[in-house]
Write an enzyme that holds these catalytic residues in place. Structure first.
Site, PDB file in Angstrom:
ATOM      1  CB  CYS A 273      -3.644  -5.262   6.799  1.00 13.93           C
ATOM      2  SG  CYS A 273      -5.313  -5.258   6.029  1.00 13.93           S
ATOM      3  N   GLY A 275       0.127  -5.756  10.927  1.00 15.17           N
ATOM      4  CA  GLY A 275       1.170  -6.568  11.241  1.00 15.17           C
ATOM      5  C   GLY A 275       2.004  -6.910  10.144  1.00 15.17           C
ATOM      6  N   GLY A 277       4.295  -5.034  11.321  1.00 18.00           N
ATOM      7  CA  GLY A 277       4.508  -3.640  12.224  1.00 18.00           C
ATOM      8  C   GLY A 277       5.554  -2.660  11.429  1.00 18.00           C
ATOM      9  CG  ASP A 320     -11.981 -10.038   9.298  1.00 21.55           C
ATOM     10  OD1 ASP A 320     -11.583  -9.363   8.860  1.00 21.55           O
ATOM     11  OD2 ASP A 320     -12.388 -11.067   9.570  1.00 21.55           O
ATOM     12  CG  ASP A 337       1.174  -3.654   3.334  1.00 16.81           C
ATOM     13  OD1 ASP A 337       1.112  -4.018   2.205  1.00 16.81           O
ATOM     14  OD2 ASP A 337       2.082  -3.636   3.938  1.00 16.81           O
ATOM     15  CB  CYS A 390       4.890  -7.029  -0.906  1.00 14.95           C
ATOM     16  SG  CYS A 390       4.172  -8.685  -0.399  1.00 14.95           S
TER      17      CYS A 390
END
Length: 458
Positions: A273, A275, A277, A320, A337, A390
């Site tokens: 995952c 993006g 970046g 996906d 992530d 996060c």
């Protein structure tokens, strides 16, 4: 006679004259609150396109981020003043009144200046009638001091309700923090820290830049990451950033990437995952130095393009993450992530606290489980799975790790402590890395490491 009256009224009417700073701030707040815009994307773009001086840019930044951050606290006051239910008041009035209260209570702006300047914005954007209501609201706010407004909180017995008002956080987030921290003093410290704007944090990319270069530019080295540095000002003005030799990344995110890289082996890594970046850029540079083939995957094409811009030629798939096995490739290490509530990055993304809900949590945890199972399917025997969020929320962290271990007995958890920086203390939970903003000065990142047992099949 009637014509004379009309003419007299025209002569007494003055066109609204809002200042450019507050007008821009209000427009951005509206775009975030009413059209689901993202402040961290909209504000830098708007400032770059403006001709405002640095002092005015700083005020726009504080008005936008500060108002969004503290709007729950401001609403508590305004709801007491309004002669109609606050939830039924016109959205434009709500947003401009919040911006006015923020100037009165949070900034060193004289009351009369805050009121008059905000009313001019209301006249310009909402019209005279609504501006009159805003004027009445804000004048009522100024009739009491900040201490007088919030003195009732001292008598509140419910800690969740009290802290929700005082620190402008939804109650469900406060409850989630308490479930983890176990004491109200620590919860209050985390809430207070979430309301302090974070300095931009830079990251050097191995092979392209160094921490010393960042320090030479006037930045202060980060405490735990050997690649980062904090600085004041706009990072976008730096040549290292312009030429994509370094990036902007919170120290907690840097630690997720570097700890994962320290534990990972083999010659092929996947960021499932990737993006927009940040971690992919750092991991790809580390992988390149170590001769490792790095692949990044991102669901959204615009975000995939952002990843391509910073991974220095590494392969980027757009698709996906739950279908990654269709590529027919396997990897020695995969980091997930995962999309999450973002409760660990509230100081950087002020609107997230109001935009997320328990319903979102249920949807996100389901997606996280699916992404983790997909990752497991493409990890080679003996390979490493890194699971990062996060968010510190139990449902998105420890519970997910227990769930994936139960569903996939071919996995075993790796104690992360051996890979953490020596000076990073009190940063683990159930063998995973668990950072807290009030303890570590980073976003509240989480990282678990799991190893696929030798001899197991994909």
């Amino acid at each position: 006679m009637q014509n004379a009256v009309v003419e007299a009224r025209r002569n007494t009417f003055k066109a609204p004259k809002p200042d450019a700073v507050r007008l821009l701030a209000f427009d951005l707040i509206t775009e975030v609150n009413r059209n689901e815009g993202y402040s961290n994307l909209l504000l830098p773009a708007a400032l770059s396109a403006s001709s405002l001086e640095d002092r005015d840019r700083n005020l726009v930044t504080e008005l936008v981020y500060g108002t969004l951050r503290m709007q729950g606290k401001h609403d508590w006051i305004l709801a007491q003043i309004s002669d109609r239910p606050w939830g039924e008041v016109d959205a434009g009035i709500v947003d401009v009144a919040r911006m006015g209260v923020h100037q009165i209570h949070e900034l060193r702006i004289p009351d009369h200046a805050a009121v008059s300047a905000t009313v001019e914005v209301a006249r310009k954007r909402l019209g005279e009638s609504k501006a009159s209501f805003v004027n009445a609201l804000l004048r009522s706010v100024t009739r009491k001091s900040l201490d007088e407004w919030f003195s009732p909180l001292d008598k509140m017995q419910d800690n969740v309700e009290r802290l929700s008002i005082q620190y402008s956080h939804p109650q469900w987030i406060i409850s989630a923090y308490f479930d983890l921290l176990k004491d109200w003093q620590s919860v209050e410290a985390e809430l207070a820290t979430n309301n302090i704007p974070a300095l931009p944090t830079l990251v050097s990319w191995p092979g392209y830049s160094t921490q010393d270069q960042l320090v030479e530019l006037g930045a202060e080295p980060t405490v735990y990451s050997k690649l980062g540095a904090r600085m004041k000002g706009n990072p976008g003005n730096l040549d290292l950033i312009k030429h994509r030799l370094a990036g902007v990344q919170d120290e907690g995110s840097q630690l997720v990437a570097t700890v994962f890289a320290a534990a990972a082996h083999g010659d092929s890594w996947l960021d499932l995952c990737a993006g927009p970046g940040g971690k992919a850029a750092l991991l790809s540079s580390i992988a390149k130095e170590r001769g490792i083939n790095f692949v990044a995957n991102e669901f959204s094409e615009p975000r995939a393009q952002l990843v391509r811009n910073v991974v220095h030629g590494a392969t980027v798939w757009c698709g996906d993450g739950r279908d990654v096995a269709t590529h027919g490739e396997s990897f020695d290490a995969v980091i997930v992530d995962a999309p999450c509530t973002g409760l660990g990055a509230l100081r950087r993304r002020p609107e997230v606290r109001w935009r997320r809900s328990l319903a979102d949590l249920r949807e996100l945890t389901s997606l996280q489980r699916e992404l983790l199972s997909s990752a497991v399917s493409v990890i080679k025997p003996g390979g490493l799975l890194g699971y990062a969020t996060c968010s510190p929320h139990l449902a998105e962290t420890t519970v997910q790790v227990l769930d994936i271990l139960k569903k996939h007995p071919e996995l075993e958890q790796v104690d992360i402590a051996q890979f953490l920086p020596e000076n990073l203390k009190d940063a683990t939970r159930a063998q995973s890395m668990s950072l807290w903003t009030h303890k570590h000065g980073t976003d509240a990142m989480f990282l678990a490491l799991l190893r696929k047992k030798q001899g197991s099949q994909g």
